[in-house]
Scaffold this motif. Structure first.
Motif, PDB file in Angstrom:
ATOM      1  N   VAL A 154    -138.745   2.055-128.724  1.00 25.30           N
ATOM      2  CA  VAL A 154    -139.103   1.719-127.348  1.00 25.30           C
ATOM      3  C   VAL A 154    -139.345   0.214-127.272  1.00 25.30           C
ATOM      4  O   VAL A 154    -140.079  -0.335-128.092  1.00 25.30           O
ATOM      5  N   GLY A 155    -138.718  -0.447-126.315  1.00 28.55           N
ATOM      6  CA  GLY A 155    -138.829  -1.892-126.191  1.00 28.55           C
ATOM      7  C   GLY A 155    -139.749  -2.308-125.061  1.00 28.55           C
ATOM      8  O   GLY A 155    -139.800  -1.656-124.020  1.00 28.55           O
ATOM      9  N   ALA A 156    -140.490  -3.391-125.285  1.00 30.91           N
ATOM     10  CA  ALA A 156    -141.368  -3.940-124.251  1.00 30.91           C
ATOM     11  C   ALA A 156    -141.838  -5.320-124.680  1.00 30.91           C
ATOM     12  O   ALA A 156    -142.122  -5.541-125.858  1.00 30.91           O
ATOM     13  N   ASP A 157    -141.919  -6.235-123.721  1.00 35.81           N
ATOM     14  CA  ASP A 157    -142.401  -7.587-123.974  1.00 35.81           C
ATOM     15  C   ASP A 157    -143.911  -7.607-123.794  1.00 35.81           C
ATOM     16  O   ASP A 157    -144.416  -7.542-122.669  1.00 35.81           O
ATOM     17  N   LEU A 158    -144.647  -7.713-124.890  1.00 35.92           N
ATOM     18  CA  LEU A 158    -146.104  -7.641-124.823  1.00 35.92           C
ATOM     19  C   LEU A 158    -146.751  -8.938-124.371  1.00 35.92           C
ATOM     20  O   LEU A 158    -147.972  -9.014-124.263  1.00 35.92           O
ATOM     21  N   ALA A 159    -145.947  -9.958-124.083  1.00 37.06           N
ATOM     22  CA  ALA A 159    -146.504 -11.192-123.536  1.00 37.06           C
ATOM     23  C   ALA A 159    -146.853 -11.044-122.061  1.00 37.06           C
ATOM     24  O   ALA A 159    -147.538 -11.902-121.501  1.00 37.06           O
ATOM     25  N   THR A 160    -146.400  -9.957-121.435  1.00 35.10           N
ATOM     26  CA  THR A 160    -146.681  -9.715-120.021  1.00 35.10           C
ATOM     27  C   THR A 160    -147.431  -8.400-119.867  1.00 35.10           C
ATOM     28  O   THR A 160    -147.228  -7.457-120.649  1.00 35.10           O
ATOM     29  N   HIS A 161    -148.255  -8.332-118.831  1.00 32.83           N
ATOM     30  CA  HIS A 161    -148.974  -7.077-118.593  1.00 32.83           C
ATOM     31  C   HIS A 161    -148.011  -5.984-118.164  1.00 32.83           C
ATOM     32  O   HIS A 161    -148.194  -4.808-118.529  1.00 32.83           O
ATOM     33  N   ALA A 195    -145.126  -0.901-119.388  1.00 36.65           N
ATOM     34  CA  ALA A 195    -143.840  -0.288-119.705  1.00 36.65           C
ATOM     35  C   ALA A 195    -143.887   0.403-121.058  1.00 36.65           C
ATOM     36  O   ALA A 195    -143.290   1.478-121.240  1.00 36.65           O
ATOM     37  N   LEU A 196    -144.595  -0.191-122.023  1.00 34.73           N
ATOM     38  CA  LEU A 196    -144.710   0.425-123.336  1.00 34.73           C
ATOM     39  C   LEU A 196    -145.502   1.719-123.252  1.00 34.73           C
ATOM     40  O   LEU A 196    -145.134   2.729-123.882  1.00 34.73           O
ATOM     41  N   VAL A 197    -146.585   1.719-122.502  1.00 34.83           N
ATOM     42  CA  VAL A 197    -147.367   2.940-122.322  1.00 34.83           C
ATOM     43  C   VAL A 197    -146.491   4.053-121.763  1.00 34.83           C
ATOM     44  O   VAL A 197    -146.467   5.178-122.286  1.00 34.83           O
ATOM     45  N   ASP A 198    -145.728   3.733-120.716  1.00 35.24           N
ATOM     46  CA  ASP A 198    -144.862   4.744-120.099  1.00 35.24           C
ATOM     47  C   ASP A 198    -143.768   5.194-121.065  1.00 35.24           C
ATOM     48  O   ASP A 198    -143.447   6.386-121.153  1.00 35.24           O
ATOM     49  N   GLY A 199    -143.181   4.229-121.793  1.00 36.10           N
ATOM     50  CA  GLY A 199    -142.100   4.551-122.714  1.00 36.10           C
ATOM     51  C   GLY A 199    -142.565   5.425-123.861  1.00 36.10           C
ATOM     52  O   GLY A 199    -141.847   6.344-124.293  1.00 36.10           O
ATOM     53  N   THR A 253    -141.500  15.657-129.008  1.00 34.98           N
ATOM     54  CA  THR A 253    -142.453  16.641-129.518  1.00 34.98           C
ATOM     55  C   THR A 253    -142.814  17.704-128.492  1.00 34.98           C
ATOM     56  O   THR A 253    -143.474  18.686-128.842  1.00 34.98           O
ATOM     57  N   GLY A 254    -142.427  17.497-127.247  1.00 31.81           N
ATOM     58  CA  GLY A 254    -142.780  18.439-126.201  1.00 31.81           C
ATOM     59  C   GLY A 254    -144.145  18.201-125.605  1.00 31.81           C
ATOM     60  O   GLY A 254    -144.582  18.933-124.714  1.00 31.81           O
ATOM     61  N   ASP A 255    -144.838  17.162-126.059  1.00 34.78           N
ATOM     62  CA  ASP A 255    -146.187  16.889-125.576  1.00 34.78           C
ATOM     63  C   ASP A 255    -146.470  15.399-125.711  1.00 34.78           C
ATOM     64  O   ASP A 255    -146.255  14.824-126.776  1.00 34.78           O
ATOM     65  N   ALA A 256    -146.930  14.771-124.653  1.00 28.31           N
ATOM     66  CA  ALA A 256    -147.198  13.327-124.670  1.00 28.31           C
ATOM     67  C   ALA A 256    -148.595  13.063-125.212  1.00 28.31           C
ATOM     68  O   ALA A 256    -149.468  12.538-124.517  1.00 28.31           O
ATOM     69  N   VAL A 257    -148.817  13.404-126.480  1.00 29.22           N
ATOM     70  CA  VAL A 257    -150.107  13.201-127.127  1.00 29.22           C
ATOM     71  C   VAL A 257    -149.909  12.284-128.324  1.00 29.22           C
ATOM     72  O   VAL A 257    -148.994  12.474-129.126  1.00 29.22           O
ATOM     73  N   GLY A 292    -154.493   1.869-121.729  1.00 26.87           N
ATOM     74  CA  GLY A 292    -153.466   2.740-121.163  1.00 26.87           C
ATOM     75  C   GLY A 292    -153.217   4.005-121.967  1.00 26.87           C
ATOM     76  O   GLY A 292    -152.818   5.032-121.400  1.00 26.87           O
ATOM     77  N   LEU A 293    -153.451   3.957-123.283  1.00 23.54           N
ATOM     78  CA  LEU A 293    -153.127   5.100-124.135  1.00 23.54           C
ATOM     79  C   LEU A 293    -154.316   5.985-124.466  1.00 23.54           C
ATOM     80  O   LEU A 293    -154.133   7.104-124.963  1.00 23.54           O
TER      81      LEU A 293
END
Length: 261
Positions: free
Chosen positions: A62-69, A74-78, A87-91, A133-134
């Motif tokens: 999963v890609g995301a530029d962590l220099a920006t909020h 986007a990383l949290v969502d990805g 896995t069938g579960d977003a845990v 976020g996580l």
């Protein structure tokens, strides 16, 4: 004693190469489904995934530029969507905050506001808001491991701003451990010294005597390897690390402990 779920999951930021790749591979070898984060190099992240799959593990990138909020969001969502798909579960069970910016002006006189701000955005702000976020999907009894640096105890003039970011993360580790402890989530920092990644390999090729200089300043007589960092991370992520929280584990091979004779 809490029983671990059959399939555990992990996010390792900045795991397209170097220490992050070694951590991702080690956690996958321990049976976790690993989200391999990258900032720009999708091909390198896919190589990490391929290595994990080759060894019998499970991973996705999963890609995301962590220099920006926005990149953090986007990383949290990805990660959430990727975990659900695989896995069938977003845990999430383990979060390893490894991604870091080290490029800057170096010395106090050479630093610029732009470089300074990017260091703190990637190294401090991103982990803070990634945790925010996580946390809703981080399992009770989960693990947060921050990758710090021995520079917080070694005063290197050309790494002043970078050392400040890692010092901030040590404070974050201690305080966050108190915040999330009631959910049995542990928070720790692993602090490497000089570690043989691509940058150090290139530096040693350009300056052959550098390896001897590094070893001469350490208690243990070899240059640290990414796996030397991945192993203590894996320990903290395991059930055996359940009673350790709010601390910094120095994984520097005893860098700059003092005169040997």
């Amino acid at each position: 004693m809490q029983q671990q779920p059959a399939t555990r999951t992990a996010l390792v930021t900045g795991s397209s190469r170097g220490i992050g790749r070694a951590v991702a591979r080690r956690l996958a070898a321990d049976g976790m489904v690993v989200a391999v984060h990258y900032g720009q190099d999708a091909a390198a992240a896919q190589e990490t995934v391929d290595l994990i799959v080759r060894d019998g593990g499970r991973a996705f990138s999963v890609g995301a530029d962590l220099a920006t909020h926005d990149g953090v969001l986007a990383l949290v969502d990805g990660v959430r969507s990727g975990l659900a798909a695989h896995t069938g579960d977003a845990v999430l069970d383990v979060l390893v905050n490894n991604a870091a910016e080290s490029r800057s002006g170096g010395h106090l006189r050479d630093e610029t506001p732009e470089q300074f701000d990017r260091l703190f955005a990637v190294n401090v702000r991103a982990p803070y808001f990634l945790v925010q976020g996580l946390l809703p999907v981080l399992r009770d009894g989960g693990r947060i491991v921050n990758i710090g640096s021995a520079v917080t105890r070694i005063a290197l003039a050309d790494e002043l701003a970078y050392a400040m970011t890692k010092g901030a993360m040590e404070t974050f580790t201690r305080t966050l451990a108190n915040v999330v402890g009631e959910r049995r989530i542990t928070v720790n920092t692993v602090a490497p010294g000089p570690t043989q990644t691509a940058g150090l390999t290139a530096a040693m090729a350009a300056m052959p005597e550098l390896e001897g200089m590094l070893i001469g300043g350490q208690a243990l007589p070899w240059v640290g390897q990414p796996e030397d960092i991945a192993d203590p991370v894996a320990f903290l992520a395991s059930e055996e690390g359940r009673w350790i929280t709010g601390t910094v584990i120095d994984a520097s091979g005893g860098t700059y402990l003092g005169p040997k004779r």
